[in-house]
Scaffold this active site. Structure first.
Site, PDB file in Angstrom:
ATOM      1  N   ASN A   7       0.866  -1.178   0.000  1.00  0.00           N
ATOM      2  CA  ASN A   7       0.000   0.000   0.000  1.00  0.00           C
ATOM      3  C   ASN A   7       0.903   1.228   0.000  1.00  0.00           C
ATOM      4  O   ASN A   7       1.466   1.588   1.025  1.00  0.00           O
ATOM      5  CB  ASN A   7      -0.889  -0.051   1.250  1.00  0.00           C
ATOM      6  CG  ASN A   7      -1.812   1.150   1.362  1.00  0.00           C
ATOM      7  OD1 ASN A   7      -1.758   2.063   0.539  1.00  0.00           O
ATOM      8  ND2 ASN A   7      -2.646   1.150   2.375  1.00  0.00           N
ATOM      9  N   ARG A  84      -2.804  -2.237  -3.164  1.00  0.00           N
ATOM     10  CA  ARG A  84      -3.973  -1.398  -2.945  1.00  0.00           C
ATOM     11  C   ARG A  84      -3.910  -0.247  -3.956  1.00  0.00           C
ATOM     12  O   ARG A  84      -2.884   0.430  -4.059  1.00  0.00           O
ATOM     13  CB  ARG A  84      -3.948  -0.808  -1.541  1.00  0.00           C
ATOM     14  CG  ARG A  84      -5.110   0.127  -1.325  1.00  0.00           C
ATOM     15  CD  ARG A  84      -4.879   1.029  -0.164  1.00  0.00           C
ATOM     16  NE  ARG A  84      -6.068   1.842   0.063  1.00  0.00           N
ATOM     17  CZ  ARG A  84      -6.040   3.021   0.648  1.00  0.00           C
ATOM     18  NH1 ARG A  84      -4.906   3.518   1.080  1.00  0.00           N
ATOM     19  NH2 ARG A  84      -7.141   3.699   0.829  1.00  0.00           N
ATOM     20  N   HIS A 173     -12.902   3.145   0.765  1.00  0.00           N
ATOM     21  CA  HIS A 173     -12.871   2.140   1.848  1.00  0.00           C
ATOM     22  C   HIS A 173     -13.561   0.842   1.416  1.00  0.00           C
ATOM     23  O   HIS A 173     -13.987   0.051   2.261  1.00  0.00           O
ATOM     24  CB  HIS A 173     -13.619   2.622   3.117  1.00  0.00           C
ATOM     25  CG  HIS A 173     -12.968   3.744   3.857  1.00  0.00           C
ATOM     26  ND1 HIS A 173     -13.696   4.715   4.492  1.00  0.00           N
ATOM     27  CD2 HIS A 173     -11.669   4.043   4.074  1.00  0.00           C
ATOM     28  CE1 HIS A 173     -12.863   5.574   5.069  1.00  0.00           C
ATOM     29  NE2 HIS A 173     -11.622   5.189   4.828  1.00  0.00           N
ATOM     30  N   ARG A 234     -12.142  16.304   8.018  1.00  0.00           N
ATOM     31  CA  ARG A 234     -12.891  16.628   6.791  1.00  0.00           C
ATOM     32  C   ARG A 234     -14.334  16.979   7.122  1.00  0.00           C
ATOM     33  O   ARG A 234     -14.921  16.399   8.032  1.00  0.00           O
ATOM     34  CB  ARG A 234     -12.888  15.427   5.835  1.00  0.00           C
ATOM     35  CG  ARG A 234     -11.532  15.158   5.245  1.00  0.00           C
ATOM     36  CD  ARG A 234     -11.573  13.936   4.331  1.00  0.00           C
ATOM     37  NE  ARG A 234     -10.455  13.064   4.629  1.00  0.00           N
ATOM     38  CZ  ARG A 234     -10.414  11.773   4.347  1.00  0.00           C
ATOM     39  NH1 ARG A 234     -11.435  11.189   3.748  1.00  0.00           N
ATOM     40  NH2 ARG A 234      -9.358  11.055   4.657  1.00  0.00           N
ATOM     41  N   GLU A 377      -7.930  -4.835   5.884  1.00  0.00           N
ATOM     42  CA  GLU A 377      -7.895  -4.567   4.446  1.00  0.00           C
ATOM     43  C   GLU A 377      -6.774  -5.348   3.763  1.00  0.00           C
ATOM     44  O   GLU A 377      -6.921  -5.806   2.640  1.00  0.00           O
ATOM     45  CB  GLU A 377      -7.721  -3.057   4.214  1.00  0.00           C
ATOM     46  CG  GLU A 377      -8.978  -2.285   4.538  1.00  0.00           C
ATOM     47  CD  GLU A 377      -8.749  -0.807   4.805  1.00  0.00           C
ATOM     48  OE1 GLU A 377      -8.166  -0.471   5.854  1.00  0.00           O
ATOM     49  OE2 GLU A 377      -9.156   0.006   3.970  1.00  0.00           O
TER      50      GLU A 377
END
Ligand code: ADP
Length: 393
Positions: A7, A84, A173, A234, A377
């Site tokens: 990743n 990823r 996600h 955010r 993940e």
């Protein structure tokens, strides 16, 4: 089969090596602060149930140096590599074996994820150079959301903005949502196709998904990861006219406002902190804005649960995951308070009990099961990498 999962971020490279035949992690770690004055390499090796961890600070000039360090630390054989990749656009509906066409298509999607896809591509190129001949597979964050119907992924803009500029909801996600949806179905003793779930990935970034019989129907993030519920830094969903209003009235330009919306808003914007552990401490000391930030966050999560219950019609389970979802009983309790009309009731003791294993937190009278399931993940990427290589089509 041993699968190395990679990743690559703008200044980091995370990696994990899985022995998929024995479902074991052999090694893993992260290279951070690539390109900065001092880099950090943390490596973990697992041997006979024991973890051996080493941490080193050294200058790591670029991703190439980082990848060389990783290759030097991994002593076991590597059969395949799973990457990823954040944004696959509409080109990739599932994990895909990498070839020149695939790399070109990832590059073509760069404008949709300018901070993520370019480093992901660098990681792929470096792995090809360092491990020549080893099969490489791309697993996209956006794959799982490609089943979202048109009526849910389109924005009510002139239609040609979709066809000409690819403006639509993509969601993110996805690898995490897919992992916890499959895992929760398994824990419920069902196949993914037999259950309707609302999955809540609540970390620094947050997204919520409505999943009908294993297929994603809607998700809270949008064309970018700025949309949906408010997050650590955010905004989440915002009246779009606020952007122009800020430009007209504050003297800030487009880039500066973008920074504010991504880095200085959310929980941090309201109370100055983005880690919920600190926020709860601050709220307990009587800080009103810290308390307000938690209330706003929980309220927005609750609204998505209600909306997605309506989208699904029938809900079998809610699943919380990631840093906040797995650990924060206060946010979970507030988000699920007074929802018995939806068939959701939580058991306070179960909710407050700490466990790193998957567990339920619903009460005996709850029609909907409520689960806390740690995400993984990397394992999902390794699993999909094996599936692609075992079933080439
Ligand atoms: P990401 O991968 O999006 O950076 P994580 O899933 O690691 O984020 O989540 C990080 C966040 O999880 C932290 O900012 C913090 O708010 C929250 N968190 C982590 N541990 C706890 C905890 N024990 N209690 C409450 N919140 C926690």
């Amino acid at each position: 089969m041993n699968v190395l999962v990679i990743n690559t971020g703008s200044s980091s490279l995370k990696y994990q090596l899985f022995d998929m035949d024995n479902q074991a992690v052999l090694a893993g770690g992260v290279v951070e602060r690539i390109g900065e004055s001092q880099g950090v390499l943390t490596h973990k090796k697992f041997s006979q149930g024991k973890e051996i961890k080493t941490k080193e600070t050294l200058v790591i000039q670029n991703h190439g140096e980082a990848m060389l360090l990783v290759a030097g630390l991994i002593t076991q054989k590597i059969d395949a590599i799973g990457h990823r990749v954040v944004q696959g656009g509409e080109d990739f509906k599932e994990a895909t074996r990498i070839n020149e066409d695939v790399k070109n298509a990832i590059q073509a999607n760069n404008p949709l994820a300018p901070l993520h896809n370019p480093p992901n591509l660098i990681g792929i190129q470096l792995a090809e150079d360092l491990f020549p001949g080893k099969p490489q597979v791309a697993v996209f964050d956006t794959n799982f959301h490609q089943t979202i119907p048109e009526k849910a992924y389109l924005y009510a803009l002139p239609y040609e903005y979709y066809t000409d500029y690819k403006i639509r909801k993509y969601g993110f996600h996805g690898t995490s949502h897919k992992y916890i949806a499959n895992k929760t179905a398994e824990l419920m003793g069902k196949e993914p196709e037999e259950v309707n779930l609302i999955t809540l990935h609540l970390g620094n970034g947050c997204s919520i998904c409505a999943i009908k019989k294993g297929k994603c129907q809607d998700t809270s993030m949008g064309m970018t990861p700025l949309a949906g519920v408010m997050m650590g830094t955010r905004t989440g969903d915002l009246d779009p006219a606020i952007f122009g209003y800020l430009m007209d009235n504050t003297g800030m330009g487009q880039r500066e406002i973008d920074q504010v919306l991504n880095k200085k808003s959310g929980l941090k914007g309201i109370c100055g902190l983005n880690d919920l552990r600190d926020i709860h401490e601050q709220a307990a000391r009587g800080d009103k804005l810290a308390g307000l930030a938690v209330e706003m966050f929980a309220y927005q999560i609750k609204k998505f649960i209600g909306a997605y219950a309506a989208v699904l019609g029938h809900v079998d389970g809610l699943v919380f995951t990631a840093g906040v979802g797995e650990n924060d009983e206060i946010v979970r309790a507030k988000a699920l308070a007074d929802m018995s009309v939806f068939g959701i009731e939580i058991d306070q003791d179960k909710n407050e009990a700490r466990s790193s294993a998957p567990h339920t937190i619903h009460g005996a009278n709850s029609r909907i099961q409520v689960w806390v399931v740690p995400t993984n993940e990397e394992l999902q990427i390794a699993t999909e990498t094996c599936q692609v290589l075992e079933n080439p089509n």
